[in-house]
Design an enzyme around this catalytic site. Sequence first.
Site, PDB file in Angstrom:
ATOM      1  N   ILE A   1     -12.051   5.649  14.702  1.00 32.25           N
ATOM      2  CA  ILE A   1     -13.060   6.347  15.519  1.00 32.25           C
ATOM      3  C   ILE A   1     -14.261   5.428  15.760  1.00 32.25           C
ATOM      4  O   ILE A   1     -14.718   5.270  16.897  1.00 32.25           O
ATOM      5  CB  ILE A   1     -13.514   7.656  14.828  1.00 32.25           C
ATOM      6  CG1 ILE A   1     -12.327   8.617  14.674  1.00 32.25           C
ATOM      7  CG2 ILE A   1     -14.649   8.303  15.600  1.00 32.25           C
ATOM      8  CD1 ILE A   1     -12.629   9.867  13.844  1.00 32.25           C
ATOM      9  N   GLY A   2     -14.738   4.788  14.697  1.00 36.42           N
ATOM     10  CA  GLY A   2     -15.921   3.933  14.817  1.00 36.42           C
ATOM     11  C   GLY A   2     -15.703   2.787  15.792  1.00 36.42           C
ATOM     12  O   GLY A   2     -16.607   2.396  16.528  1.00 36.42           O
ATOM     13  N   GLU A   3     -14.482   2.254  15.814  1.00 33.96           N
ATOM     14  CA  GLU A   3     -14.198   1.100  16.674  1.00 33.96           C
ATOM     15  C   GLU A   3     -13.955   1.503  18.124  1.00 33.96           C
ATOM     16  O   GLU A   3     -14.134   0.697  19.032  1.00 33.96           O
ATOM     17  CB  GLU A   3     -12.944   0.358  16.157  1.00 33.96           C
ATOM     18  CG  GLU A   3     -13.177  -0.344  14.832  1.00 33.96           C
ATOM     19  CD  GLU A   3     -11.890  -0.706  14.119  1.00 33.96           C
ATOM     20  OE1 GLU A   3     -10.876  -0.967  14.799  1.00 33.96           O
ATOM     21  OE2 GLU A   3     -11.896  -0.732  12.873  1.00 33.96           O
ATOM     22  N   ASN A   4     -13.488   2.743  18.330  1.00 32.36           N
ATOM     23  CA  ASN A   4     -13.001   3.116  19.664  1.00 32.36           C
ATOM     24  C   ASN A   4     -13.758   4.209  20.389  1.00 32.36           C
ATOM     25  O   ASN A   4     -13.597   4.355  21.595  1.00 32.36           O
ATOM     26  CB  ASN A   4     -11.539   3.562  19.564  1.00 32.36           C
ATOM     27  CG  ASN A   4     -10.642   2.435  19.129  1.00 32.36           C
ATOM     28  OD1 ASN A   4     -10.533   1.432  19.822  1.00 32.36           O
ATOM     29  ND2 ASN A   4     -10.028   2.569  17.958  1.00 32.36           N
TER      30      ASN A   4
ATOM     31  N   ASP B   1      -7.226  14.593  15.738  1.00 30.44           N
ATOM     32  CA  ASP B   1      -7.238  13.329  16.460  1.00 30.44           C
ATOM     33  C   ASP B   1      -8.457  13.261  17.388  1.00 30.44           C
ATOM     34  O   ASP B   1      -8.571  14.027  18.339  1.00 30.44           O
ATOM     35  CB  ASP B   1      -5.940  13.241  17.278  1.00 30.44           C
ATOM     36  CG  ASP B   1      -5.784  11.883  17.910  1.00 30.44           C
ATOM     37  OD1 ASP B   1      -4.930  11.122  17.442  1.00 30.44           O
ATOM     38  OD2 ASP B   1      -6.521  11.587  18.872  1.00 30.44           O
TER      39      ASP B   1
ATOM     40  N   HIS C   1     -17.416   3.858   7.962  1.00 25.54           N
ATOM     41  CA  HIS C   1     -15.965   3.772   8.146  1.00 25.54           C
ATOM     42  C   HIS C   1     -15.486   5.140   8.631  1.00 25.54           C
ATOM     43  O   HIS C   1     -15.501   6.122   7.889  1.00 25.54           O
ATOM     44  CB  HIS C   1     -15.289   3.392   6.814  1.00 25.54           C
ATOM     45  CG  HIS C   1     -13.794   3.376   6.922  1.00 25.54           C
ATOM     46  ND1 HIS C   1     -13.063   2.211   6.939  1.00 25.54           N
ATOM     47  CD2 HIS C   1     -12.896   4.377   7.056  1.00 25.54           C
ATOM     48  CE1 HIS C   1     -11.786   2.500   7.085  1.00 25.54           C
ATOM     49  NE2 HIS C   1     -11.652   3.820   7.155  1.00 25.54           N
ATOM     50  N   LEU C   2     -15.069   5.201   9.901  1.00 22.61           N
ATOM     51  CA  LEU C   2     -14.699   6.482  10.515  1.00 22.61           C
ATOM     52  C   LEU C   2     -13.250   6.419  10.984  1.00 22.61           C
ATOM     53  O   LEU C   2     -12.953   5.927  12.078  1.00 22.61           O
ATOM     54  CB  LEU C   2     -15.621   6.773  11.706  1.00 22.61           C
ATOM     55  CG  LEU C   2     -17.119   6.622  11.450  1.00 22.61           C
ATOM     56  CD1 LEU C   2     -17.911   6.801  12.733  1.00 22.61           C
ATOM     57  CD2 LEU C   2     -17.590   7.617  10.391  1.00 22.61           C
TER      58      LEU C   2
ATOM     59  N   ARG D   1      -2.872  -2.034  -3.180  1.00 21.69           N
ATOM     60  CA  ARG D   1      -3.989  -1.107  -3.046  1.00 21.69           C
ATOM     61  C   ARG D   1      -3.850  -0.043  -4.139  1.00 21.69           C
ATOM     62  O   ARG D   1      -2.804   0.598  -4.260  1.00 21.69           O
ATOM     63  CB  ARG D   1      -3.946  -0.440  -1.680  1.00 21.69           C
ATOM     64  CG  ARG D   1      -5.024   0.599  -1.572  1.00 21.69           C
ATOM     65  CD  ARG D   1      -4.973   1.328  -0.268  1.00 21.69           C
ATOM     66  NE  ARG D   1      -6.073   2.264  -0.209  1.00 21.69           N
ATOM     67  CZ  ARG D   1      -5.986   3.473   0.338  1.00 21.69           C
ATOM     68  NH1 ARG D   1      -4.855   3.882   0.894  1.00 21.69           N
ATOM     69  NH2 ARG D   1      -7.029   4.263   0.365  1.00 21.69           N
TER      70      ARG D   1
ATOM     71  N   ASN E   1       0.868  -1.179   0.000  1.00 21.09           N
ATOM     72  CA  ASN E   1       0.000   0.000   0.000  1.00 21.09           C
ATOM     73  C   ASN E   1       0.905   1.229   0.000  1.00 21.09           C
ATOM     74  O   ASN E   1       1.476   1.586   1.022  1.00 21.09           O
ATOM     75  CB  ASN E   1      -0.886  -0.050   1.257  1.00 21.09           C
ATOM     76  CG  ASN E   1      -1.820   1.146   1.356  1.00 21.09           C
ATOM     77  OD1 ASN E   1      -1.762   2.070   0.534  1.00 21.09           O
ATOM     78  ND2 ASN E   1      -2.671   1.127   2.374  1.00 21.09           N
TER      79      ASN E   1
ATOM     80  N   ARG F   1     -10.411  16.928   6.316  1.00 24.35           N
ATOM     81  CA  ARG F   1     -11.208  17.252   5.123  1.00 24.35           C
ATOM     82  C   ARG F   1     -12.586  17.762   5.546  1.00 24.35           C
ATOM     83  O   ARG F   1     -13.180  17.238   6.480  1.00 24.35           O
ATOM     84  CB  ARG F   1     -11.383  16.008   4.244  1.00 24.35           C
ATOM     85  CG  ARG F   1     -10.168  15.704   3.411  1.00 24.35           C
ATOM     86  CD  ARG F   1     -10.300  14.378   2.686  1.00 24.35           C
ATOM     87  NE  ARG F   1      -9.506  13.357   3.321  1.00 24.35           N
ATOM     88  CZ  ARG F   1      -9.594  12.054   3.067  1.00 24.35           C
ATOM     89  NH1 ARG F   1     -10.448  11.612   2.177  1.00 24.35           N
ATOM     90  NH2 ARG F   1      -8.819  11.190   3.688  1.00 24.35           N
TER      91      ARG F   1
ATOM     92  N   HIS G   1     -12.950   3.858  -0.041  1.00 24.74           N
ATOM     93  CA  HIS G   1     -12.977   2.923   1.108  1.00 24.74           C
ATOM     94  C   HIS G   1     -13.705   1.635   0.747  1.00 24.74           C
ATOM     95  O   HIS G   1     -14.228   0.934   1.627  1.00 24.74           O
ATOM     96  CB  HIS G   1     -13.706   3.530   2.332  1.00 24.74           C
ATOM     97  CG  HIS G   1     -12.965   4.628   3.017  1.00 24.74           C
ATOM     98  ND1 HIS G   1     -13.623   5.684   3.599  1.00 24.74           N
ATOM     99  CD2 HIS G   1     -11.651   4.824   3.248  1.00 24.74           C
ATOM    100  CE1 HIS G   1     -12.752   6.494   4.149  1.00 24.74           C
ATOM    101  NE2 HIS G   1     -11.527   5.994   3.958  1.00 24.74           N
TER     102      HIS G   1
ATOM    103  N   GLU H   1      -8.517  -3.720   6.113  1.00 22.56           N
ATOM    104  CA  GLU H   1      -8.396  -3.462   4.674  1.00 22.56           C
ATOM    105  C   GLU H   1      -7.285  -4.298   4.049  1.00 22.56           C
ATOM    106  O   GLU H   1      -7.441  -4.829   2.953  1.00 22.56           O
ATOM    107  CB  GLU H   1      -8.134  -1.964   4.435  1.00 22.56           C
ATOM    108  CG  GLU H   1      -9.382  -1.144   4.699  1.00 22.56           C
ATOM    109  CD  GLU H   1      -9.132   0.341   4.704  1.00 22.56           C
ATOM    110  OE1 GLU H   1      -8.588   0.843   5.710  1.00 22.56           O
ATOM    111  OE2 GLU H   1      -9.469   1.000   3.718  1.00 22.56           O
TER     112      GLU H   1
HETATM  113  P1  AMP Z   1      -7.678   5.360  11.390  1.00 25.09           P
HETATM  114  O1  AMP Z   1      -7.458   6.311  10.228  1.00 25.09           O
HETATM  115  O2  AMP Z   1      -8.696   4.296  11.091  1.00 25.09           O
HETATM  116  O3  AMP Z   1      -6.409   4.820  11.978  1.00 25.09           O
HETATM  117  O4  AMP Z   1      -8.357   6.243  12.558  1.00 25.09           O
HETATM  118  C1  AMP Z   1      -7.702   7.352  13.127  1.00 25.09           C
HETATM  119  C2  AMP Z   1      -8.679   8.063  14.036  1.00 25.09           C
HETATM  120  O5  AMP Z   1      -9.131   7.167  15.070  1.00 25.09           O
HETATM  121  C3  AMP Z   1      -8.059   9.237  14.769  1.00 25.09           C
HETATM  122  O6  AMP Z   1      -8.954  10.332  14.755  1.00 25.09           O
HETATM  123  C4  AMP Z   1      -7.906   8.715  16.194  1.00 25.09           C
HETATM  124  O7  AMP Z   1      -7.956   9.744  17.143  1.00 25.09           O
HETATM  125  C5  AMP Z   1      -9.152   7.857  16.291  1.00 25.09           C
HETATM  126  N1  AMP Z   1      -9.045   6.979  17.458  1.00 25.09           N
HETATM  127  C6  AMP Z   1      -8.183   5.965  17.697  1.00 25.09           C
HETATM  128  N2  AMP Z   1      -8.362   5.466  18.957  1.00 25.09           N
HETATM  129  C7  AMP Z   1      -9.356   6.207  19.520  1.00 25.09           C
HETATM  130  C8  AMP Z   1     -10.014   6.196  20.801  1.00 25.09           C
HETATM  131  N3  AMP Z   1      -9.664   5.335  21.756  1.00 25.09           N
HETATM  132  N4  AMP Z   1     -10.999   7.107  21.015  1.00 25.09           N
HETATM  133  C9  AMP Z   1     -11.350   7.988  20.063  1.00 25.09           C
HETATM  134  N5  AMP Z   1     -10.783   8.040  18.837  1.00 25.09           N
HETATM  135  C10 AMP Z   1      -9.804   7.172  18.571  1.00 25.09           C
END
Ligand code: AMP
Length: 402
Positions: free
Chosen positions: A328-331, A279, A205-206, A88, A9, A238, A177, A381
């Site tokens: 973001i979506g996962e955490n 972030d 997907h966040l 990719r 990638n 963005r 995505h 991915e």
């Molecule tokens: P990715 O591009 O999928 O790696 O996602 C990056 C984004 O996920 C960033 O905005 C991170 O701040 C957010 N992220 C990762 N861990 C957490 C968490 N524990 N709580 C909130 N946002 C998170």
Amino acid sequence: MSESLLVVNCGSSSLKLAIYSRNAERQAQVLAERLGTSEASANVEYRGQRETIRLPEKANHEQALSAVIKHLETCEILTGKPIAVGHRVVHGGEAFKTATIVDEEVIDAIDRCSELAPLHNPVNLTGIKAMQSLYPQTPQVAVFDTAFHQTLPDHAYLYALPRRCYQDWGIRRYGFHGTSHAYILRALAERLDKPRSSVSLISAHLGNGCSVTAIEGGESKDTSMGLTPLEGLVMGTRSGDVDPGLFDFLQRKGLSQDSISRMLNQDSGLLGLSGKTNDMRSLVEAAESGNQAAKEAIDVFCFRLARYIGAMMASLTHLDGLVFTGGIGENSRRVRAQTVGHLRLLGFSVDDNANENHGKDNGGRINAEGDYGIYVIPTDEEGMIATETLESVDVQAGTGED
Ligand code: AMP
């Protein structure tokens, strides 16, 4: 005979390389960063061990790939020639509906799509060509971010512009995505023990980039990104959707085309709204300590996302699940709860306890049975690129091997 598969990638100044087994299980991964600078280096992760290797000064993608492969071979992390290499590729235009084995025609077609993704496709091609010269006999497979969305119906991909914009210049909604959304479809179908063709879902997907997609009948029916990955949701840097009248307005204020583009792509989104960071984790901390701009950035992010989730319902006849994925979506419990809070009228609500622990005790589900399912499912991915690469070369059937 080697048993490994590589996934490459290439980003603008970084590259990721992963080694998979023929069962698409990840064995090792490498992240090379700051390419083109005197600080180019690569982190290698293998069997729980991490090491950093220095790359040749100002190494470009080709030099970095070759140095990394040499290192992996010397340490016997990579033995023999890989059975295939999956790449990719960001933009496949209308030419590619599935992952495709690379030949000269495919290279020309990816090159032609470069005007739609000038920051990505040229560097994706560099990776393909570098791996072709390292492994001339090994099949190279291009896996496109846009391919999964080639099923969008015309009412979802056409902009209301003069016809010639689409006919002469290919201006339409492509969506991105796709690899992540396709993975989420597979994962939810597995979770529900249903065939993919009968699962209906909304995949959010966040990550640093964000998009939401409506999927039914195994196909993408609508998605929030468009001609470029700038359309749609609020993202890390963005803007997502803005009034197209903004361009005229800013030009009249004296901003050049380049500075408008930079503003929308690099200085907007969560970063622009908060004035601090892109972030989400830091923003949630700041908002909880009373920072008003951080709170507003999260509020705009969640409200826009909820609007789009509502809009995606227009493409579906039923709904098995709304899935949150990406960093973001996962955490982020807060983002999920706040977003779903806007959608009560549509019949969505989260269970606070399940949301608090990301649905981990419940196969990812974060709401009560009986309502529309809401799930947290980690995306993969690269694993999906490995799977699609294996499917393309039909390794299981014994074809496509060196
Ligand atoms: P990715 O591009 O999928 O790696 O996602 C990056 C984004 O996920 C960033 O905005 C991170 O701040 C957010 N992220 C990762 N861990 C957490 C968490 N524990 N709580 C909130 N946002 C998170």
